[in-house]
Design a protein around this motif. Structure first.
Motif, PDB file in Angstrom:
ATOM      1  N   ASN A  50       0.917  -1.660   0.077  1.00 47.97           N
ATOM      2  CA  ASN A  50      -0.174  -0.373  -0.513  1.00 47.97           C
ATOM      3  C   ASN A  50       1.058   1.324   0.156  1.00 47.97           C
ATOM      4  O   ASN A  50       0.305   1.663   0.585  1.00 47.97           O
ATOM      5  N   LYS A 164       3.450  -4.702  10.237  1.00 42.89           N
ATOM      6  CA  LYS A 164       2.697  -3.119  10.319  1.00 42.89           C
ATOM      7  C   LYS A 164       3.105  -2.578  10.675  1.00 42.89           C
ATOM      8  O   LYS A 164       2.771  -3.238  12.357  1.00 42.89           O
ATOM      9  N   ASN A 167      -1.851   0.759  10.302  1.00 40.31           N
ATOM     10  CA  ASN A 167      -2.387   0.615   8.661  1.00 40.31           C
ATOM     11  C   ASN A 167      -0.843   0.641   8.045  1.00 40.31           C
ATOM     12  O   ASN A 167      -0.486   0.528   6.520  1.00 40.31           O
ATOM     13  N   LYS A 168       0.327   0.581   8.254  1.00 39.61           N
ATOM     14  CA  LYS A 168       1.419   1.343   7.119  1.00 39.61           C
ATOM     15  C   LYS A 168       2.521   0.575   7.857  1.00 39.61           C
ATOM     16  O   LYS A 168       3.054   0.188   8.994  1.00 39.61           O
ATOM     17  N   GLN A 279       0.600  -7.563  13.340  1.00 40.11           N
ATOM     18  CA  GLN A 279       1.325  -6.724  12.535  1.00 40.11           C
ATOM     19  C   GLN A 279       3.350  -6.998  12.402  1.00 40.11           C
ATOM     20  O   GLN A 279       3.988  -6.566  11.696  1.00 40.11           O
TER      21      GLN A 279
END
Ligand SMILES: *Cc1c(COP(=O)(O)O)cnc(C)c1O
Length: 371
Positions: A50, A164, A167-168, A279
């Motif tokens: 993303n 992650k 959300n990054k 994550q």
């Protein structure tokens, strides 16, 4: 039973066939550098992580060196690097002529922010957090501090593809993120490969030029560059491998869960409890024990391969020696053992390994305080 630490011959036969067909297709197309598979690979990674764009390159070490060069880091500059990492992270800093400043890690092997913040800021141009073992460093705090101080952040995401924070993705937090697709990594090629992401579009354009002799297009050399392009065949293989990445993470987590359950009673072991977090991109399953070397020898006698990541901290190595002490990193280098953990391992094998580890500790005369 004989269980190697990692046996890439065990790639499932169906996937081997798919890779072979891919290779045959390439032979027929006759394009071995650049080409549509490379573009496809970059788009695939960008959409998986993303991020707006991705520049593939020759390997993770080159990615890191290019990151430093993109930020014009060289003689007279200082770059902060954790004391415990794979050698590349420090090596590239030296190669640019900049000076290394080592920072101790926390107890999990990630750069210690309290130590980082205490560094003298004169000439400190950049910091390279390393997302060791698939866990991700405290990027929010680190990036906030760096921004305030005008220090660039280059993430070494070689071991954390897919990890992650919120959300990054790891590698998308800093000014530049560097990735490796070395065969043993979470997403591995059948050879050498890597990649770069720069937050700044302009820098991304220069990254693309720098890996290709500084060319904007053929024979137009805009900046100083080198040949650090990905091999097209590796991009093609990685396009296949990426389809299995999520499934392989699920399998790694299932196996890690068995280890955690089977080994939970052993007081002399510190287990990587954070590895089940969603994550966390599971890469290595690392235990800590004061009896690391003895345990490793015992497992080896019983046909079980393990690995040590890493047996020596960087500031103790000859080319990087600084005579200072880094107690947390040192302790991890002396006490950490990586158990086999990969999607080609069976549950039965993990149970078998766990049984031998329990047996080893049952036979120890002395008892240990919990670490
Ligand atoms: C593997 C690795 C690298 C280097 O990647 P290559 O593709 O092998 O050059 C850099 N940093 C860390 C932390 C790594 O694990």
């Amino acid at each position: 039973m004989n269980i190697p630490f990692l046996d890439l011959k065990r790639i499932p036969v169906g996937i081997k066939d798919e890779l072979t067909r891919t290779f045959r297709r390439m032979l027929e197309e006759g394009i071995f550098s650049g080409g549509k598979e490379v573009n496809l690979f970059e788009n695939n990674i960008a959409s998986y992580l993303n991020i707006p764009d991705f520049v593939s390159c020759s390997n993770g070490t080159d990615a890191l060196e290019i990151a430093l060069r993109l930020l014009n880091i060289g003689p007279g500059d200082k770059v902060a690097v954790p004391a415990l990492t794979w050698v590349s992270t420090a090596e590239v800093v030296k190669l640019t002529g900049a000076e290394l400043v080592f920072v101790d890690t926390d107890k999990d092997g990630l750069i210690d922010l309290d130590n980082l913040i205490e560094l003298p800021l004169d000439h400190l141009k950049a910091v390279i957090p390393v997302h060791l073992y698939g866990q991700i460093a405290a990027m929010e705090k680190l990036c906030k501090w760096s921004k305030e101080k005008g220090i660039k952040v280059i993430e070494d995401a070689a071991q954390s593809f897919g990890a992650k924070l919120g959300n990054k993705a790891s590698g998308a937090w800093g000014d530049i993120g560097c990735f490796s697709f070395y065969p043993t990594k979470n997403l591995g090629a059948l050879g050498e490969a890597g990649g770069i992401f720069c937050k700044d579009e302009e820098l991304m354009l220069r990254a693309r030029q720098m890996i290709n002799h500084g060319q904007s297009y053929r024979d137009k050399h805009e900046i100083l560059g080198k040949n650090a392009r990905i091999d097209s065949i590796q991009a093609t293989f990685l396009n296949v491998m990426l389809n299995y990445f999520d499934q392989w993470q699920i399998q790694r987590k299932e196996l890690a869960k068995i280890y955690l359950e089977e080994l939970s009673e052993i007081k002399a072991l510190k287990l990587p409890l954070n590895c089940m977090q969603s994550q966390h991109s599971l890469h290595l399953f690392t235990l800590q024990t004061p009896l690391r070397d003895e345990l490793r020898a015992f497992l080896l006698e019983n046909g079980i391969g393990t690995a040590v990541h890493y047996p020596q901290i960087i500031p103790k190595m000859k080319p990087y020696h600084d005579g200072k002490s880094y107690p947390n990193a040192q302790k991890i280098s002396q006490q950490t053992l990586s158990l086999p953990l990969n999607p080609f391992l069976t549950k039965k094998e993990v149970l078998y390994i766990s049984r031998f580890i329990r047996e080893f500790f049952k036979n120890q005369k002395t008892s240990f305080a919990i670490l």
